[in-house]
Scaffold this motif. Structure first.
Motif, PDB file in Angstrom:
ATOM      1  N   PRO A   1       0.838  -1.201   0.000  1.00  0.00           N
ATOM      2  CA  PRO A   1       0.000   0.000   0.000  1.00  0.00           C
ATOM      3  C   PRO A   1       0.877   1.257   0.000  1.00  0.00           C
ATOM      4  CG  PRO A   1      -0.640  -1.504   1.775  1.00  0.00           C
ATOM      5  CD  PRO A   1       0.619  -2.043   1.168  1.00  0.00           C
ATOM      6  N   ILE A   2       0.336   2.358  -0.467  1.00  0.00           N
ATOM      7  CA  ILE A   2       1.109   3.595  -0.597  1.00  0.00           C
ATOM      8  C   ILE A   2       1.672   4.034   0.753  1.00  0.00           C
ATOM      9  CG2 ILE A   2       0.938   6.057  -1.160  1.00  0.00           C
ATOM     10  CD1 ILE A   2      -1.013   5.216  -3.423  1.00  0.00           C
ATOM     11  N   TYR A   3       0.879   3.959   1.822  1.00  0.00           N
ATOM     12  CA  TYR A   3       1.398   4.416   3.118  1.00  0.00           C
ATOM     13  C   TYR A   3       2.596   3.579   3.552  1.00  0.00           C
ATOM     14  CZ  TYR A   3      -0.681   0.610   5.876  1.00  0.00           C
ATOM     15  OH  TYR A   3      -0.984  -0.611   6.416  1.00  0.00           O
ATOM     16  N   GLU A   4       2.610   2.283   3.227  1.00  0.00           N
ATOM     17  CA  GLU A   4       3.761   1.431   3.562  1.00  0.00           C
ATOM     18  C   GLU A   4       4.971   1.789   2.710  1.00  0.00           C
ATOM     19  OE1 GLU A   4       2.985  -2.778   3.558  1.00  0.00           O
ATOM     20  OE2 GLU A   4       1.440  -2.596   5.088  1.00  0.00           O
ATOM     21  N   GLN A   5       4.748   2.195   1.461  1.00  0.00           N
ATOM     22  CA  GLN A   5       5.858   2.642   0.620  1.00  0.00           C
ATOM     23  C   GLN A   5       6.504   3.885   1.232  1.00  0.00           C
ATOM     24  OE1 GLN A   5       5.087   2.742  -3.705  1.00  0.00           O
ATOM     25  NE2 GLN A   5       3.218   1.593  -3.283  1.00  0.00           N
ATOM     26  N   ILE A   6       5.676   4.808   1.705  1.00  0.00           N
ATOM     27  CA  ILE A   6       6.192   6.025   2.343  1.00  0.00           C
ATOM     28  C   ILE A   6       6.967   5.649   3.599  1.00  0.00           C
ATOM     29  CG2 ILE A   6       5.555   8.175   3.521  1.00  0.00           C
ATOM     30  CD1 ILE A   6       3.008   8.194   1.664  1.00  0.00           C
ATOM     31  N   THR A   7       6.353   4.827   4.445  1.00  0.00           N
ATOM     32  CA  THR A   7       6.982   4.421   5.712  1.00  0.00           C
ATOM     33  C   THR A   7       8.336   3.766   5.477  1.00  0.00           C
ATOM     34  OG1 THR A   7       4.796   4.096   6.697  1.00  0.00           O
ATOM     35  CG2 THR A   7       6.642   3.048   7.812  1.00  0.00           C
ATOM     36  N   SER A   8       8.394   2.807   4.565  1.00  0.00           N
ATOM     37  CA  SER A   8       9.655   2.077   4.357  1.00  0.00           C
ATOM     38  C   SER A   8      10.730   2.973   3.762  1.00  0.00           C
ATOM     39  CB  SER A   8       9.438   0.829   3.505  1.00  0.00           C
ATOM     40  OG  SER A   8       8.992   1.167   2.218  1.00  0.00           O
ATOM     41  N   GLN A   9      10.358   3.914   2.890  1.00  0.00           N
ATOM     42  CA  GLN A   9      11.351   4.807   2.302  1.00  0.00           C
ATOM     43  C   GLN A   9      11.885   5.803   3.331  1.00  0.00           C
ATOM     44  OE1 GLN A   9      10.492   6.266  -1.762  1.00  0.00           O
ATOM     45  NE2 GLN A   9       8.924   4.666  -1.841  1.00  0.00           N
TER      46      GLN A   9
ATOM     47  N   HIS B   1       1.512  13.632  -4.627  1.00  0.00           N
ATOM     48  CA  HIS B   1       0.178  13.469  -5.231  1.00  0.00           C
ATOM     49  C   HIS B   1      -0.619  12.313  -4.638  1.00  0.00           C
ATOM     50  CE1 HIS B   1       1.619  16.393  -8.106  1.00  0.00           C
ATOM     51  NE2 HIS B   1       2.650  15.616  -8.353  1.00  0.00           N
ATOM     52  N   VAL B   2      -0.676  12.308  -3.287  1.00  0.00           N
ATOM     53  CA  VAL B   2      -1.505  11.323  -2.596  1.00  0.00           C
ATOM     54  C   VAL B   2      -2.355  12.043  -1.561  1.00  0.00           C
ATOM     55  CG1 VAL B   2       0.150   9.434  -2.913  1.00  0.00           C
ATOM     56  CG2 VAL B   2       0.200  10.763  -0.792  1.00  0.00           C
ATOM     57  N   SER B   3      -3.282  11.332  -0.983  1.00  0.00           N
ATOM     58  CA  SER B   3      -4.168  11.879   0.042  1.00  0.00           C
ATOM     59  C   SER B   3      -3.398  12.190   1.330  1.00  0.00           C
ATOM     60  CB  SER B   3      -5.265  10.850   0.334  1.00  0.00           C
ATOM     61  OG  SER B   3      -5.871  11.085   1.566  1.00  0.00           O
ATOM     62  N   VAL B   4      -3.811  13.245   2.009  1.00  0.00           N
ATOM     63  CA  VAL B   4      -3.229  13.580   3.313  1.00  0.00           C
ATOM     64  C   VAL B   4      -3.469  12.433   4.295  1.00  0.00           C
ATOM     65  CG1 VAL B   4      -3.348  15.175   5.277  1.00  0.00           C
ATOM     66  CG2 VAL B   4      -3.463  16.070   2.958  1.00  0.00           C
ATOM     67  N   ILE B   5      -4.592  11.758   4.169  1.00  0.00           N
ATOM     68  CA  ILE B   5      -4.907  10.636   5.060  1.00  0.00           C
ATOM     69  C   ILE B   5      -3.892   9.500   4.880  1.00  0.00           C
ATOM     70  CG2 ILE B   5      -6.638   8.850   5.558  1.00  0.00           C
ATOM     71  CD1 ILE B   5      -8.762  11.026   4.857  1.00  0.00           C
ATOM     72  N   THR B   6      -3.445   9.286   3.651  1.00  0.00           N
ATOM     73  CA  THR B   6      -2.430   8.264   3.378  1.00  0.00           C
ATOM     74  C   THR B   6      -1.123   8.618   4.080  1.00  0.00           C
ATOM     75  OG1 THR B   6      -3.443   7.747   1.248  1.00  0.00           O
ATOM     76  CG2 THR B   6      -1.140   7.098   1.541  1.00  0.00           C
ATOM     77  N   VAL B   7      -0.714   9.881   3.956  1.00  0.00           N
ATOM     78  CA  VAL B   7       0.521  10.333   4.606  1.00  0.00           C
ATOM     79  C   VAL B   7       0.355  10.287   6.128  1.00  0.00           C
ATOM     80  CG1 VAL B   7       2.148  12.249   4.876  1.00  0.00           C
ATOM     81  CG2 VAL B   7       1.183  11.742   2.619  1.00  0.00           C
ATOM     82  N   GLN B   8      -0.829  10.644   6.610  1.00  0.00           N
ATOM     83  CA  GLN B   8      -1.085  10.606   8.051  1.00  0.00           C
ATOM     84  C   GLN B   8      -0.884   9.191   8.585  1.00  0.00           C
ATOM     85  OE1 GLN B   8      -5.102  11.636   9.178  1.00  0.00           O
ATOM     86  NE2 GLN B   8      -4.613  11.702  11.354  1.00  0.00           N
ATOM     87  N   LYS B   9      -1.381   8.184   7.870  1.00  0.00           N
ATOM     88  CA  LYS B   9      -1.213   6.786   8.286  1.00  0.00           C
ATOM     89  C   LYS B   9       0.271   6.425   8.344  1.00  0.00           C
ATOM     90  CE  LYS B   9      -2.397   2.333   8.774  1.00  0.00           C
ATOM     91  NZ  LYS B   9      -1.759   1.855   9.978  1.00  0.00           N
ATOM     92  N   ALA B  10       1.027   6.862   7.328  1.00  0.00           N
ATOM     93  CA  ALA B  10       2.468   6.586   7.310  1.00  0.00           C
ATOM     94  C   ALA B  10       3.157   7.251   8.504  1.00  0.00           C
ATOM     95  CB  ALA B  10       3.080   7.070   5.999  1.00  0.00           C
ATOM     96  N   TYR B  11       2.850   8.513   8.765  1.00  0.00           N
ATOM     97  CA  TYR B  11       3.457   9.243   9.880  1.00  0.00           C
ATOM     98  C   TYR B  11       3.077   8.610  11.221  1.00  0.00           C
ATOM     99  CZ  TYR B  11       5.422  13.161   7.165  1.00  0.00           C
ATOM    100  OH  TYR B  11       6.174  13.941   6.327  1.00  0.00           O
ATOM    101  N   GLU B  12       1.841   8.142  11.348  1.00  0.00           N
ATOM    102  CA  GLU B  12       1.424   7.469  12.582  1.00  0.00           C
ATOM    103  C   GLU B  12       2.253   6.206  12.802  1.00  0.00           C
ATOM    104  OE1 GLU B  12      -2.779   6.887  12.036  1.00  0.00           O
ATOM    105  OE2 GLU B  12      -3.266   8.942  12.649  1.00  0.00           O
ATOM    106  N   ASP B  13       2.471   5.442  11.726  1.00  0.00           N
ATOM    107  CA  ASP B  13       3.286   4.225  11.832  1.00  0.00           C
ATOM    108  C   ASP B  13       4.737   4.572  12.184  1.00  0.00           C
ATOM    109  OD1 ASP B  13       1.046   2.785  11.216  1.00  0.00           O
ATOM    110  OD2 ASP B  13       1.764   2.041   9.279  1.00  0.00           O
ATOM    111  N   LEU B  14       5.269   5.614  11.557  1.00  0.00           N
ATOM    112  CA  LEU B  14       6.649   6.031  11.838  1.00  0.00           C
ATOM    113  C   LEU B  14       6.796   6.484  13.286  1.00  0.00           C
ATOM    114  CD1 LEU B  14       7.359   7.945   8.514  1.00  0.00           C
ATOM    115  CD2 LEU B  14       8.612   5.921   9.320  1.00  0.00           C
ATOM    116  N   GLN B  15       5.785   7.185  13.783  1.00  0.00           N
ATOM    117  CA  GLN B  15       5.823   7.645  15.166  1.00  0.00           C
ATOM    118  C   GLN B  15       5.698   6.457  16.119  1.00  0.00           C
ATOM    119  OE1 GLN B  15       3.645  11.190  15.863  1.00  0.00           O
ATOM    120  NE2 GLN B  15       3.696  10.994  18.071  1.00  0.00           N
ATOM    121  N   ARG B  16       4.778   5.543  15.835  1.00  0.00           N
ATOM    122  CA  ARG B  16       4.591   4.346  16.666  1.00  0.00           C
ATOM    123  C   ARG B  16       5.882   3.531  16.739  1.00  0.00           C
ATOM    124  NH1 ARG B  16       1.602   0.660  13.491  1.00  0.00           N
ATOM    125  NH2 ARG B  16       3.679   0.006  12.910  1.00  0.00           N
TER     126      ARG B  16
END
Length: 127
Positions: free
Chosen positions: A15-23, A50-65
């Motif tokens: 998923p896109i949020y996981e791509q952001i998180t892993s990168q 060019h993605v939803s703020v909600i997608t980035v929010q999920k990635a940031y939440e995972d990175l913070q966790r």
């Protein structure tokens, strides 16, 4: 604020949020992003890739966790000081599980420790 170059693949199995998180994790682990570095706001990153703020929010939440970033209301998100050791410990545990499985296969199949060590060295050096 350092630029965060994220490449999103629509064809990836992740998923896109996981791509952001892993990168972002990779950038922290290889030193591109250092402790204390500011990372883009959720809105800024969402707009740039060019993605939803909600997608980035999920990635940031995972990175913070996972301890990679710290977010402070009104200040933004920053690379955390405790991330690298935590992540390496987590990855080492995963590697140990795989090595334990490889050792078990070696023992039950008659593959020598020397051969397994040789294979591990080969895979480790292979980019």
């Amino acid at each position: 604020m350092k630029p965060v170059d994220i490449i999103i693949s629509n064809n990836a199995n992740k998923p896109i949020y996981e791509q952001i998180t892993s990168q972002v994790k990779a950038m922290i682990m290889n030193g591109e992003l250092q402790t204390g570095d500011a990372i883009p706001s959720m809105r800024a990153l969402a707009k740039s890739i060019h993605v939803s703020v909600i997608t980035v929010q999920k990635a940031y939440e995972d990175l913070q966790r996972d301890g990679f970033i710290e977010t402070t209301v009104g200040r933004g998100s920053f690379v955390s000081a405790r991330n690298k050791d935590f992540y390496q410990e987590q990855q080492q545990m995963i590697a140990e599980e795989h090595l334990q499985a490889a050792a078990q296969i070696g023992r039950t199949s008659g593959i020598s420790l020397e051969k397994l060590t040789e294979l591990l060295a080969l895979f480790y050096q292979d980019n």
